[in-house]
Design an enzyme around this catalytic site. Structure first.
Site, PDB file in Angstrom:
ATOM      1  N   HIS A   4      46.691   8.486  56.890  1.00 29.17           N
ATOM      2  CA  HIS A   4      47.712   7.970  55.962  1.00 29.17           C
ATOM      3  C   HIS A   4      49.041   7.938  56.708  1.00 29.17           C
ATOM      4  CE1 HIS A   4      45.800   8.015  51.797  1.00 29.17           C
ATOM      5  NE2 HIS A   4      44.846   7.948  52.699  1.00 29.17           N
ATOM      6  N   GLU A   5      49.949   7.092  56.220  1.00 36.39           N
ATOM      7  CA  GLU A   5      51.182   6.794  56.972  1.00 36.39           C
ATOM      8  C   GLU A   5      50.801   6.510  58.421  1.00 36.39           C
ATOM      9  OE1 GLU A   5      50.966   9.963  55.339  1.00 36.39           O
ATOM     10  OE2 GLU A   5      51.443   8.884  53.521  1.00 36.39           O
ATOM     11  N   GLU A  36      48.506   5.856  44.804  1.00 35.14           N
ATOM     12  CA  GLU A  36      49.422   6.956  44.485  1.00 35.14           C
ATOM     13  C   GLU A  36      50.738   6.470  43.872  1.00 35.14           C
ATOM     14  OE1 GLU A  36      50.066   8.924  48.239  1.00 35.14           O
ATOM     15  OE2 GLU A  36      51.228   7.262  49.037  1.00 35.14           O
ATOM     16  N   HIS A  46      42.067  18.002  55.628  1.00 36.46           N
ATOM     17  CA  HIS A  46      43.354  17.339  55.446  1.00 36.46           C
ATOM     18  C   HIS A  46      44.412  17.963  56.346  1.00 36.46           C
ATOM     19  CE1 HIS A  46      47.175  16.446  53.069  1.00 36.46           C
ATOM     20  NE2 HIS A  46      46.762  15.295  53.543  1.00 36.46           N
ATOM     21  N   HIS A  47      45.087  17.126  57.096  1.00 33.72           N
ATOM     22  CA  HIS A  47      46.206  17.550  57.942  1.00 33.72           C
ATOM     23  C   HIS A  47      47.437  16.747  57.565  1.00 33.72           C
ATOM     24  CE1 HIS A  47      43.523  18.946  61.563  1.00 33.72           C
ATOM     25  NE2 HIS A  47      43.576  19.846  60.593  1.00 33.72           N
ATOM     26  N   GLU A  48      48.301  17.303  56.749  1.00 34.29           N
ATOM     27  CA  GLU A  48      49.593  16.651  56.516  1.00 34.29           C
ATOM     28  C   GLU A  48      50.550  17.167  57.584  1.00 34.29           C
ATOM     29  OE1 GLU A  48      50.969  14.161  54.341  1.00 34.29           O
ATOM     30  OE2 GLU A  48      52.391  14.498  55.970  1.00 34.29           O
ATOM     31  N   GLU A  87      45.596   4.242  55.407  1.00 30.09           N
ATOM     32  CA  GLU A  87      46.362   3.761  54.263  1.00 30.09           C
ATOM     33  C   GLU A  87      47.173   2.558  54.755  1.00 30.09           C
ATOM     34  OE1 GLU A  87      48.989   6.149  50.967  1.00 30.09           O
ATOM     35  OE2 GLU A  87      49.571   6.286  53.052  1.00 30.09           O
TER      36      GLU A  87
HETATM   37  C1  NOJ Z   1      50.916  10.868  51.382  1.00 28.44           C
HETATM   38  C2  NOJ Z   1      49.546  10.390  51.295  1.00 28.44           C
HETATM   39  O1  NOJ Z   1      49.467   9.019  51.179  1.00 28.44           O
HETATM   40  C3  NOJ Z   1      48.877  11.065  50.130  1.00 28.44           C
HETATM   41  O2  NOJ Z   1      47.581  10.605  50.003  1.00 28.44           O
HETATM   42  C4  NOJ Z   1      48.890  12.541  50.343  1.00 28.44           C
HETATM   43  O3  NOJ Z   1      48.392  13.151  49.186  1.00 28.44           O
HETATM   44  C5  NOJ Z   1      50.287  13.035  50.593  1.00 28.44           C
HETATM   45  N1  NOJ Z   1      50.888  12.265  51.628  1.00 28.44           N
HETATM   46  C6  NOJ Z   1      50.282  14.512  51.004  1.00 28.44           C
HETATM   47  O4  NOJ Z   1      49.656  14.631  52.245  1.00 28.44           O
END
Ligand code: NOJ
Length: 664
Positions: free
Chosen positions: A444-445, A469, A374-376, A463
């Site tokens: 995502h985003e 969510e 996971h890379h936020e 997404e």
């Molecule tokens: C938004 C993402 O849609 C969600 O899946 C994720 O948990 C959060 N960002 C944190 O990265």
């Protein structure tokens, strides 16, 4: 992803024609089945196209062209220098997907244009007519006097014959694509994202979108004069729309045209307008199902940052790995594993001290499961871009080759729209680097899906809409029952969605003010109605262990399909789809409804003749209701064959999921 049969490729007519600019000059083509017609014409030097299907107008004469920065506009004084009409017919194979073999069958009109003035600038137009719609794009060929310029507006219009009913979400908002769909006549819309899906008075279903969005800005649509949809490109922070260095081909502007809503879903026009696989070996891309340390954060059970409730600890991750191995999941996503979630200053190669990545990845390998990375980025793509090479290599060195990326934030780097050319290019470079490292992405985003998975099959899912969510925390009460019945006809026309279905604790005990607005059976049906090669079982493991009979469907359902067929559909109302598993005889059915209860008789004639199947049916119980009794589910078995007619009853806000497998 090679082309497996080239049935025919023929140039029907090629000519070199100099057409004068001040007459009304037409060039026309029709789709292979002769039902859809397109006319391209130059009227007083300006470019127009129009489309009809079997006498029903789809697009009235609509303008094409560009406004440029500090240069005369590229929309007048045109003459046709040359044109070519050809047909193409081949069938290609998706390495993974909702259908294995896809026929790419179209008639193409290629037009070379030149401005008949002192500038003599050249522009090409390409139109492709399929049996299920059209695509067209502009090409800026390399030329000595016109190679480096800025588009300030794309003047493409889609003039409709009437103010059709549309399902739309607003563009130019901080939450990107994450809005509930509204239904209204087009003349009451905001500026909207695509896919923009419409129903016409004369019984057509249309969806305007784009294909192969690369090195360009995303198209949004704005309605003027009650029926004219104007292309509005998402800008750079300084107002530029697209910075062009020729040669450049724009994305395809697409119009899917269907007689029934379900035919939009089984139209592969957007994929067909993308180029074949350019990344070579894709055998490392293996569709599957995953669980994760994720929903726990959204419902407040865990935190992303390190602390007493940290989700991503070594011990907790090992428990999730055990659960995945026990119940047959191929992946475990772990969010909140890296520094520093406290201030969103992310370091992509530094795990928190309580996340022992070596121990975890050794353990995961011993269990035959994969850690999903996971890379936020928090939308800070400068920070991410500086680290991305080492970040991918870091994960790869531990055997992690699927990464969920996140780009939360209203703007990238605090100033650029996700969907402007800047964002499109950043996501593309991240995708290319992932491909170089044989890494699969679930974004995502994201940038909207435009079928690029055909060319880059490591772009597996994304997404790009309000997902599950929102049910965990949205102040507006979460996704209403009609949301899942709109998505297949809108967002999902672009491509797969990581919606993350599978909440079993529908009332969400940790969140008294939030809940999921479906029945439990509908949560199961979403695994079939929402296509994604990677599907999450998003709920907490204990909620699945508390209902193992219903969980069995999630364990059994597959995520890679030989074929997809829509059995019935009305946008925002109901939707029933069946999909055949790849490499087995199994079929899966998903049927969902909005807030209204329904009853259908379903003909099982899609099953193979002469075989007996067992149907494992996960249905809303007779007293189920999304509002008052959402968890009431009835699981039964029935012997069926391809002559069987099955009655399906859906509760209010309900659904039904069925697995069919051969017994003799
Ligand atoms: C938004 C993402 O849609 C969600 O899946 C994720 O948990 C959060 N960002 C944190 O990265």
């Amino acid at each position: 992803m090679k082309s497996i049969t080239i049935l025919a490729l023929s140039i029907l007519f090629a000519s070199s024609t100099f057409v004068s600019c001040n007459r009304n000059n037409n060039l026309s083509i029709e789709s292979p089945d002769k039902k859809i017609h397109l006319i391209f014409e130059i009227i007083n030097g300006q470019l127009y196209y129009s489309v009809d299907k079997e006498g029903k107008s789809v697009i009235k004469p609509s303008k094409l062209g560009f406004l440029l920065k500090n240069l005369p506009s590229l929309d007048s004084n045109f003459i046709v220098m040359n044109h070519k009409i050809s047909t193409y017919d081949s069938t290609w194979e998706q390495p993974w997907g909702e259908k294995r073999e896809i026929r790419n069958y179209y008639t193409e009109l290629f037009v070379e244009l030149e401005q008949n003035d002192s500038l003599k600038r050249k522009l090409n137009l390409v139109f492709r007519l399929f049996n299920d719609g059209i695509g067209f794009r502009y090409e800026f060929p390399e030329q000595s006097n016109f190679n480096d310029f800025v588009i300030m507006d794309e003047e493409t219009e889609f003039i409709l014959p009437a103010a059709h009913t549309a399902w739309w979400i607003p563009a130019f908002r901080d939450n990107r694509y994450e809005y509930l769909y509204k239904k209204s006549p087009v003349n009451q819309m905001d500026t909207v994202h695509t896919p923009l899906t419409m129903e016409t008075e004369d019984g057509l279903y249309l969806s305007i979108h784009e294909a192969a969005l690369t090195n360009y800005a995303s198209m949004t649509l704005y309605c003027t004069d009650s029926t004219k949809l104007n292309c509005v490109l998402m800008p750079w922070a300084n107002g530029d729309k697209v910075r062009v260095k020729a040669p450049l081909k724009t994305p395809w502007r697409t119009i899917q045209i269907a007689d029934e809503p379900g035919a939009l879903i089984t139209s592969y026009l957007i994929l067909n307008l993308n180029e074949p696989n350019k990344i070579g070996d894709v055998s490392y891309i293996k569709p599957g199902k995953y669980i994760g340390i994720w929903w726990g954060m959204h419902v407040g059970e865990y935190t992303w940052p390190m602390g007493p409730k940290h989700g991503a600890t070594t011990e907790n991750t090992m428990k999730y790995i055990d659960f995945a191995a026990k119940y047959g999941f191929s992946g475990v996503l772990v969010e909140g594993w890296n520094e520093f979630w406290e201030n969103w200053d992310f370091n992509f190669t530094k795990p928190y001290p309580d996340f022992d990545i070596k121990k975890i990845t050794d353990y995961v390998a011993s269990k035959g499961v994969k850690l999903i990375g996971h890379h936020e980025t928090g939308g800070n793509v400068e920070n991410y871009g500086n680290q991305i090479d080492s970040a991918y290599k870091f994960y790869k060195s531990y055997g992690v080759d699927i990464i969920k990326s996140g780009y939360v934030g209203g703007r990238l780097n605090g100033k650029e729209w996700h969907h402007g050319q800047f964002g499109v290019n950043f996501y593309h470079s991240a995708l290319m680097k992932a491909a170089d490292n044989q890494i699969v992405l679930v974004a995502h985003e994201p940038i909207k899906a435009t079928g690029k998975r055909r060319t880059y099959p490591n772009m597996a899912s994304r997404e790009g809409a309000r997902g599950q969510e929102f049910n965990a925390w949205s102040a507006d009460g979460g996704n209403p029952p009609n949301h899942d019945v709109i998505l297949p006809f809108t967002r999902l026309l672009g491509g797969p969605m990581d919606f993350t279905p599978g909440v079993f604790d529908i009332m969400i005990k940790q969140k008294p003010n939030n809940r999921v607005n479906t029945t439990l059976a509908k949560q199961l049906a979403l695994y079939v109605t929402i296509y994604s090669p990677y599907q999450m079982a998003c709920d907490l493991p204990q909620n699945y262990e508390a209902n193992l009979p219903a969980f069995q469907f999630i364990r059994d359902v597959v995520t890679d399909w030989e074929d997809t067929r829509v059995l019935n559909a009305q946008i925002g109302e109901y939707y029933t789809v069946v999909r055949k598993a790849r490499n087995s005889d199994e079929w899966f059915l998903g049927s969902i409804t909005n807030e209204n209860a329904r009853e259908f008789e379903i003909d099982l004639n899609f099953l193979e003749a002469g075989k007996k199947y067992k149907a494992q049916i996960y249905a809303d119980a007779p007293d189920a209701d999304w509002e008052t009794n959402p968890a009431a589910i009835e699981i039964t078995e029935k012997e069926v064959d391809n002559n069987t007619k099955l009655v399906i009853k859906l509760a209010k806000g309900g659904g039904q999921a069925i697995r069919f497998f051969v017994v003799e």
